[in-house]
Scaffold this motif. Structure first.
Motif, mmCIF file in Angstrom:
data_model
loop_
_atom_site.group_PDB
_atom_site.id
_atom_site.type_symbol
_atom_site.label_atom_id
_atom_site.label_comp_id
_atom_site.label_asym_id
_atom_site.label_seq_id
_atom_site.Cartn_x
_atom_site.Cartn_y
_atom_site.Cartn_z
ATOM 1 N N ALA A 104 0.833 -1.212 0.000
ATOM 2 C CA ALA A 104 0.000 0.000 0.000
ATOM 3 C C ALA A 104 0.863 1.255 0.000
ATOM 4 N N GLU A 105 1.927 1.257 0.793
ATOM 5 C CA GLU A 105 2.794 2.433 0.859
ATOM 6 C C GLU A 105 3.509 2.667 -0.469
ATOM 7 N N ALA A 110 3.903 5.479 -5.740
ATOM 8 C CA ALA A 110 3.827 5.428 -7.199
ATOM 9 C C ALA A 110 2.777 6.401 -7.726
ATOM 10 N N PHE A 111 1.614 6.463 -7.060
ATOM 11 C CA PHE A 111 0.553 7.378 -7.493
ATOM 12 C C PHE A 111 0.997 8.839 -7.374
ATOM 13 N N SER A 112 1.771 9.132 -6.364
ATOM 14 C CA SER A 112 2.175 10.525 -6.143
ATOM 15 C C SER A 112 3.308 10.961 -7.055
ATOM 16 N N LYS A 113 4.085 9.991 -7.609
ATOM 17 C CA LYS A 113 5.277 10.374 -8.367
ATOM 18 C C LYS A 113 5.312 9.870 -9.811
ATOM 19 N N ILE A 126 -4.086 -4.192 -5.991
ATOM 20 C CA ILE A 126 -3.040 -3.971 -6.983
ATOM 21 C C ILE A 126 -2.242 -5.251 -7.169
ATOM 22 N N ASN A 127 -1.965 -5.588 -8.400
ATOM 23 C CA ASN A 127 -1.153 -6.743 -8.712
ATOM 24 C C ASN A 127 0.281 -6.482 -8.253
ATOM 25 N N ALA A 152 13.277 -1.346 -2.276
ATOM 26 C CA ALA A 152 12.040 -0.739 -1.789
ATOM 27 C C ALA A 152 11.126 -1.723 -1.078
ATOM 28 N N VAL A 153 11.225 -3.003 -1.421
ATOM 29 C CA VAL A 153 10.279 -3.993 -0.913
ATOM 30 C C VAL A 153 10.623 -4.422 0.515
ATOM 31 N N ASP A 154 9.633 -4.334 1.376
ATOM 32 C CA ASP A 154 9.718 -4.904 2.718
ATOM 33 C C ASP A 154 9.121 -6.299 2.647
#
Length: 483
Positions: A104-105, A110-113, A126-127, A152-154
């Protein structure tokens, strides 16, 4: 969880791709997918639901129509794959085996940038593979983009990426929680999570990728483009449970590890029994090791009927899991009646299916049923991979026992994980009573780690002791032996 297979060949690769992917079918039952690159027509992709039918039966008609010298395939338990992506780096096909705890984060970022929408949806969300593609697309090169995504992935992220030029990139999770191996034969190279995929297709296992390593694969060879890191935290459950017996990880055979694991259980056991048996299939190797060490007969008091019943832990509904587990295990009364039986299994997770199995042994005339799980009690739910059968830590048999003893499920967990503590013994007794076992004795962590033959600091043992990997455990030797 999931698994993938990719291949680049001087000749048509579709047969190798089909069978290589099929050899990962034990890792998932949600979606299967193939994508091949035809130099003349571009990418050809097929995705099918495999929740009610085997991968092989769903794709048999497809492979006679698909042609290409490079391809990727995936068995996924999370989303529909492979995805075909258009980007400034060029078109590519992408498959992932990942757990993204901060999905989600990252989507919000991604939506903001970078994007106004995601086109692929999985279960209304989201896939994850498309999100990974969005992260990769932020790089100036594929190598840089893969590093951006992994950083980036936790959770965990391993992937295969096939470019429009027929170049295959393979990337292992930055902590190596899952394995990725390179296979080689004349005129072809392949990448797989299970080395099981190699022998029958005439590939030799060339090497395993290191943690975070990215390689560029052509039919002639594999070239490292991002060097491996030093921090390996490979999942120990690969050997104990979900890895296929014919596979090796970090050069260590899963089946051989299970024999050593069963032998360790036997050496610490003083119970007298007439028969050692394994809960099929993952308990079988441990049981053989136990029987060989104990010098008692190994038998199969349950036969597993697999033609129409898939793996029982994959369906999300507990009632479905229980039904599948019951219907596919058929007791053999002649091997049970009047016997004292030691049963080995990979683990006790919830214990709901196991309780029914134990009762069926008593119903068939067993005098005693002794359970020997091949790993310690599961105290923590996995947060790095999607193989876990438990959606909540409170589903775990060990945590339910802790709550019964303490009133809360998260008190004194370090003590409950310590096999020499009074709290550990009390927890085991609660589980034994609930399952109606004659005796219950878990594998010790040090014995399990030693059975892998790997350095203790390279293994993730979070499920059992809360250690994510690289931990310096007091009293442990280099390969996990308790000093």
């Amino acid at each position: 969880m999931g698994g993938f297979f990719g291949v680049v060949s001087a000749d048509d690769c579709t047969s190798d791709l089909f069978y290589g992917t099929d050899f990962h079918s034990h890792l998932g039952t949600y979606r299967g997918g193939l994508a091949v690159l035809d130099p003349e027509t571009g990418f050809d992709r097929r995705i099918h639901d495999i929740s009610t039918a085997q991968f092989r039966s769903k794709f048999e008609d497809d492979i006679v129509k698909m042609r290409g010298h490079a391809g990727v395939g995936v068995i996924s338990d999370t989303d529909s794959q492979p995805l075909l992506i258009g980007s400034h780096l060029g078109p590519y096909a992408l498959v992932t085996v990942a757990r993204i705890n901060n999905l989600a984060e990252l989507a919000s970022l991604a939506f903001s940038k970078w994007t106004t929408h995601f086109s692929e949806m999985s279960g209304g969300g989201i896939n994850p593979t498309e999100l990974v593609a969005t992260l990769i697309n932020q790089g100036a090169t594929f190598e840089e983009g893969i590093q951006i995504a992994q950083g980036a992935v936790d959770g965990s992220l391993s992937l295969l990426l096939l470019t429009e030029k027929g170049v295959l990139y393979a990337a292992r999770d930055r902590y190596g929680r899952t394995a990725v191996a390179i296979g080689a034969k004349e005129g072809a190279r392949a990448a797989a999570m299970e080395t099981t995929a190699f022998p029958n297709l005439d590939y030799e296992t060339e090497r395993f990728l290191g943690p975070g390593e990215v390689v560029r694969i052509t039919a002639e060879g594999a070239e490292t483009r991002v060097a491996p890191g030093d921090d390996l935290r490979v999942c120990t459950f690969l050997w104990v449970y979900y890895g296929f017996p014919a596979s090796s990880y970090e050069g260590v055979s899963a089946e051989a590890m299970r024999y050593r694991s069963g032998a360790a259980l036997a050496r610490r056991d003083t119970v007298e029994a007439d028969l050692a048996a394994g809960i099929p299939d993952s308990g079988t190797g441990h049981a053989i090791g136990y029987a060989n060490e104990k010098k008692i007969p190994y038998g199969r008091p349950f036969a597993k009927y697999t033609p129409t019943w898939p793996r029982s832990f994959m369906p999300q509904a507990q009632a479905t899991r229980d039904l599948v587990a019951r219907m596919k295990l058929i007791p053999i009364r002649e091997l049970i009646q009047g016997r004292r039986i030691v049963f080995c299994d990979d683990s006790i997770v919830r214990g709901t299916q196991l309780k029914d199995t134990i009762q069926r042994l008593y119903d068939a005339g067993a005098l005693e049923v002794h359970m020997r799980p091949a790993c310690p009690p599961l105290v923590h739910g996995c947060k790095f991979l999607n193989f876990s059968r438990s959606k909540s830590e409170m589903d775990l048999a060990a945590r339910r026992a802790v709550k019964e003893l303490e009133g809360e499920s998260d008190r004194h967990l370090d003590e409950y994980a310590n096999p020499d503590s009074d709290r550990h013994h009390a927890m085991v007794e609660r589980i034994r009573t609930r399952l109606s076992l004659t005796t219950l004795q878990y594998q010790r962590l040090d014995d399990m780690v030693e059975a892998t033959t790997l350095p203790v600091g390279s293994l993730c043992t979070y499920c059992w002791d809360g250690c994510e990997g690289g931990c310096k455990r007091e009293g442990f030797g280099e390969t996990g032996k308790l000093l």
